[in-house]
Write an enzyme that holds these catalytic residues in place. Structure first.
Site, PDB file in Angstrom:
ATOM      1  N   ASP A 289       9.401   0.483  -0.141  1.00 12.91           N
ATOM      2  CA  ASP A 289       8.879   1.577  -0.954  1.00 12.91           C
ATOM      3  C   ASP A 289       9.741   2.816  -0.675  1.00 12.91           C
ATOM      4  OD1 ASP A 289       7.404   3.129  -2.659  1.00 12.91           O
ATOM      5  OD2 ASP A 289       5.473   2.408  -1.970  1.00 12.91           O
TER       6      ASP A 289
HETATM    7  C1  BGC Z   1       5.206   4.462  -4.752  1.00 11.03           C
HETATM    8  C2  BGC Z   1       5.588   3.192  -5.457  1.00 11.03           C
HETATM    9  C3  BGC Z   1       6.610   3.492  -6.524  1.00 11.03           C
HETATM   10  C4  BGC Z   1       7.798   4.171  -5.889  1.00 11.03           C
HETATM   11  C5  BGC Z   1       8.931   4.458  -6.866  1.00 11.03           C
HETATM   12  C6  BGC Z   1       6.405   5.285  -4.306  1.00 11.03           C
HETATM   13  O1  BGC Z   1       6.029   6.536  -3.872  1.00 11.03           O
HETATM   14  O2  BGC Z   1       4.407   4.141  -3.628  1.00 11.03           O
HETATM   15  O3  BGC Z   1       4.439   2.591  -5.997  1.00 11.03           O
HETATM   16  O4  BGC Z   1       6.982   2.311  -7.172  1.00 11.03           O
HETATM   17  O5  BGC Z   1       7.355   5.397  -5.336  1.00 11.03           O
HETATM   18  O6  BGC Z   1       8.615   5.460  -7.743  1.00 11.03           O
END
Ligand code: BGC
Length: 733
Positions: A289
């Protein structure tokens, strides 16, 4: 995701020609960096604005002077495997650099958060799950895939399939609710919808199931918080949707931010290598993530960035989202021997395999004509699906005295700021909607020909104008109050310690009730709310969530009776926040909650949910009779008679649950095992049949082993997890 032998050989050949720098480049994901106009990192600038060190105006002024760096030089040098960009022409430009100017011409995989639709925004996932309609789950995903691909996005960071039982967590909005069975069916349908339409090379994307795993169990519902749980709980509740997604061939997985029993998922070798890749058979790759590899230092599991990168790579984390740690440190670590070349090769093989499977080598670009087609007005087919999804996702929680549907000709006083805010209908993680596509509830009612006058009176934030509420009461024959949450009140980093109606909205409802006129409550929200007071006092409550761009049409149709609500809750609703986490499939206690004191209960609140999982009313009524359970070889045959006893056609979602009464581990009081949607005309009666495979009646123990234990089972069929008929059966496996 399956590759042909020829595709596999293509990947091996490419891999054999890559330098170490190029290989690590594939493991590196970039997003545009903001540069110029300020002296601190962009993340700090955002923090400075959030904590008030600079004003919004100041931030705006700085941004106006800043430019974006799309990492063109690094792409050209083969040092970037993936980008996160939401601009089709820019995506074509970057793709062209990768394909035509880099040494090996490897295309970029371009990811983006397309969670519940792209320009066609569908209901948030927790709402869509209330339709219990697998065909709908698949259709909306298929449309989202085609729209994404037309925008140069070939990798959707969806579906989010975290089981979530604590509605204080803001991200409950993004997933299919509290139940592992519904979550698994949702996951499978979403993977099919995103990945399987091969009718054109630009109709499908790679799915990214997230967040692996148990993110929804973050302690106290606080985002990013620690998770501690038994192996059996992990296998029975949090892993099933991921296993289902892998069985359906999901191409990629995103690891969760949280630690699980002390090891952050980002560097959790057991979770990534053993469970996901070996046992569940992931063929594609795992991405971290955002910033999560670096956060392993803050977690205190890694000494520094270098250490975090080494741990993540060794654990099986194939791609780094956004920290540059792989890019900055992995080469030296491979040369030192800390990270074996086989680890790098495995990651790159997986990433290249997804790119090959996506057809990016043959079709890296989006034709200009397709981009233009999608920039025009939304095709009718897309609008219609948005509307249907919204209609199916509403849940009628209460309807005392049959206030709903409203009668034609009744004068409606519509109250609540949210009712006229088309910017709020899409909910969290909607990134590509256009204002001209969005329909507010006020517009929806007007377009449906309702006699409506509107009084904003205030909303979830700010003051409530009670005098205006009094004027609303004087005017209408019936009052419709739209209350709830703004889109920013749920989603990431939006946990709440109190989940009753925010602001002065309860006071507003109280004031409206004093008029003595019928008051209908329409909820617009991203999480189950604590509605004890509302359920006691308000005669009719329609849960409308954030339903997407056609929210106004759908709500108007339900209020006016053109649509008969049929949704069933995908998550239990508490009476008060202190009950969280509250969910129907809780393990049996030694002292089940009851009226007597020494039982599992509260002194000051009910022990059970207010509206249970599976609850949802209709404008007609249904009865269930004559439940029969029979054994046939390796299956159970379950039959029941369902009758529409009301005066209009309606759809009922019949639910099958089971309980393993005595087992070697404490089992849930009920577990959903199947469901079906049945539409019946007034007076119509039908026999419904479910087939339950005996092999699906087991559970996982604390060693992760699947057990089927002989003994007594209860089978339940009914209209909600609380309201069912029951039959017992002794089984030998
Ligand atoms: C979130 C994810 C997301 C990623 C990219 C993160 O902060 O937890 O769910 O896909 O950002 O935007």
């Amino acid at each position: 995701m399956k590759l042909t032998q020829e595709q596999k050989s293509f990947v091996e050949d490419l891999l054999s020609r890559m330098t170490l720098d190029e290989k690590i480049g594939q493991m590196n994901q970039e997003s545009p960096s903001i540069v110029g106009g300020f002296d601190v990192p962009f993340s700090e600038l955002i923090e400075m604005m959030t904590d008030g060190r600079i004003s919004q105006e100041e931030f705006g002024r700085i941004m106006a002077n800043a430019t974006q760096d799309f990492h063109e030089d690094e792409i050209r040098a083969g040092l970037v495997g993936s980008m996160m960009v939401n601009d089709p022409r820019k995506n074509n430009e970057l793709q062209k650099i990768a394909v035509e100017e880099s040494r090996l011409g490897i295309p970029l995989i371009i990811g983006f958060d397309v969670i519940h639709g792209f320009r066609s925004v569908f209901p948030i996932a927790i709402a869509e799950a209330c339709s219990f309609d697998d065909a709908l789950f698949e259709e909306t995903a298929r449309m989202a895939a085609a729209e994404s691909r037309a925008h140069g996005i070939n990798w959707n960071f969806a579906p989010m399939i975290d089981a979530a039982r604590d509605s204080r967590w803001g991200r409950v909005s993004e997933g299919p609710g509290e139940d592992p069975f519904l979550g698994s069916r949702f996951a499978r349908a979403k993977i099919r919808g995103l990945q399987n339409d091969r009718s054109s090379p630009l109709n499908y994307v790679a799915a990214c199931t997230k967040h692996y795993v148990a993110y929804g169990a973050c302690e106290s519902g606080r985002d990013y918080n620690t998770v501690s749980m038994s192996v059996s709980n992990l296998y029975n509740v949090y892993l099933p949707a991921f296993r289902a997604a892998m069985d359906e061939g999901a191409a990629t997985v995103m690891a969760a931010f949280n630690d699980l029993n002390g090891v952050p998922c980002t560097v959790n070798r057991w979770l990534l290598r053993e469970v996901l890749k070996k046992d569940f058979g992931l063929e594609g790759f795992v991405v971290s993530d955002a910033n999560a590899i670096r956060e392993c230092v803050t977690h205190g599991i890694a000494a520094d960035d270098r250490d975090a990168g080494v741990q993540a790579a060794l654990a099986g984390m194939d791609m780094d989202m956004g920290t540059h740690i792989y890019k900055d440190f992995l080469k030296a670590e491979v040369e030192k021997g800390t990270v074996p070349m086989t680890v790098i090769d495995e990651a790159v093989r997986r990433i290249l395999s997804v790119k090959v499977w996506l057809g990016l080598f043959e079709n890296p670009y989006v034709p200009e004509a397709l981009i233009e087609a999608y920039e025009k007005s939304l095709p009718e087919k897309h609008v219609a699906l948005c509307r249907r999804a919204a209609e199916e996702s509403m849940v009628l929680l209460k309807n005392e005295g049959g206030i709903l549907p409203l009668r034609r000709g009744q004068k409606i006083s519509l109250v609540g700021r949210l009712a006229d805010d088309a910017n709020e209908v899409c909910g969290a993680w909607a990134m590509a909607w256009k204002p001209e596509d969005c329909v507010s509830i006020l517009t929806g009612l007007k377009e449906a020909g309702a006699d409506v006058c509107y009084y904003p009176c205030g909303g979830p934030e700010g003051d409530i104008n009670l005098e205006e509420a009094d004027r609303a009461c004087l005017e209408g024959d019936v009052i419709v109050a739209v209350v709830g949450e703004t889109d920013a009140m749920s989603g990431e980093a939006s946990s709440k310690a109190e989940i009753s109606l925010p602001g002065g909205q309860r006071a507003l409802l109280e004031r409206l009730l004093q008029s003595g006129k019928p008051v209908v409550t329409v909820l617009m929200n991203g999480r189950p709310l604590a509605l004890g007071w509302e359920a006691e006092h308000m005669p009719a409550i329609l849960e409308a969530w954030h339903l997407g761009i056609r929210m106004g049409d759908a709500v108007a149709a339900a209020l006016l009776g053109d649509v008969n609500p049929a949704g069933k809750l995908s998550s239990s609703f508490p009476s008060v926040t202190g009950q969280c986490p509250v969910y129907y499939n809780h393990p049996s206690t030694g002292r089940p909650g009851s009226k007597s004191k020494f039982t599992s209960r509260y002194l000051d609140a009910p022990w059970d949910s207010l509206f249970p999982f599976g609850h949802g009313l209709s404008y007609t009524s249904f009865t269930y009779e004559d439940l029969r359970v029979g054994e046939r070889g390796e299956e159970l045959e379950i039959a029941i008679r369902l009758k529409n006893t009301g005066e209009r056609e309606g759809t009922e979602i019949a639910q099958l649950y089971m309980q393993d009464v005595t087992a070697s581990l404490v089992r849930p009081v009920k577990e959903l095992k199947d469901y079906c949607r049945v539409t019946l005309s007034p007076g119509e009666e039908r026999e419904i049949r479910f087939t339950l495979k005996k092999k699906d009646m087991g559970f996982y123990d604390n060693a992760g082993r699947y057990l089927l234990e002989d003994g007594l089972f209860r089978l339940f069929v009914g209209t909600s997890s609380r309201d069912c008929l029951m039959q017992e059966i002794e089984l030998k496996f």
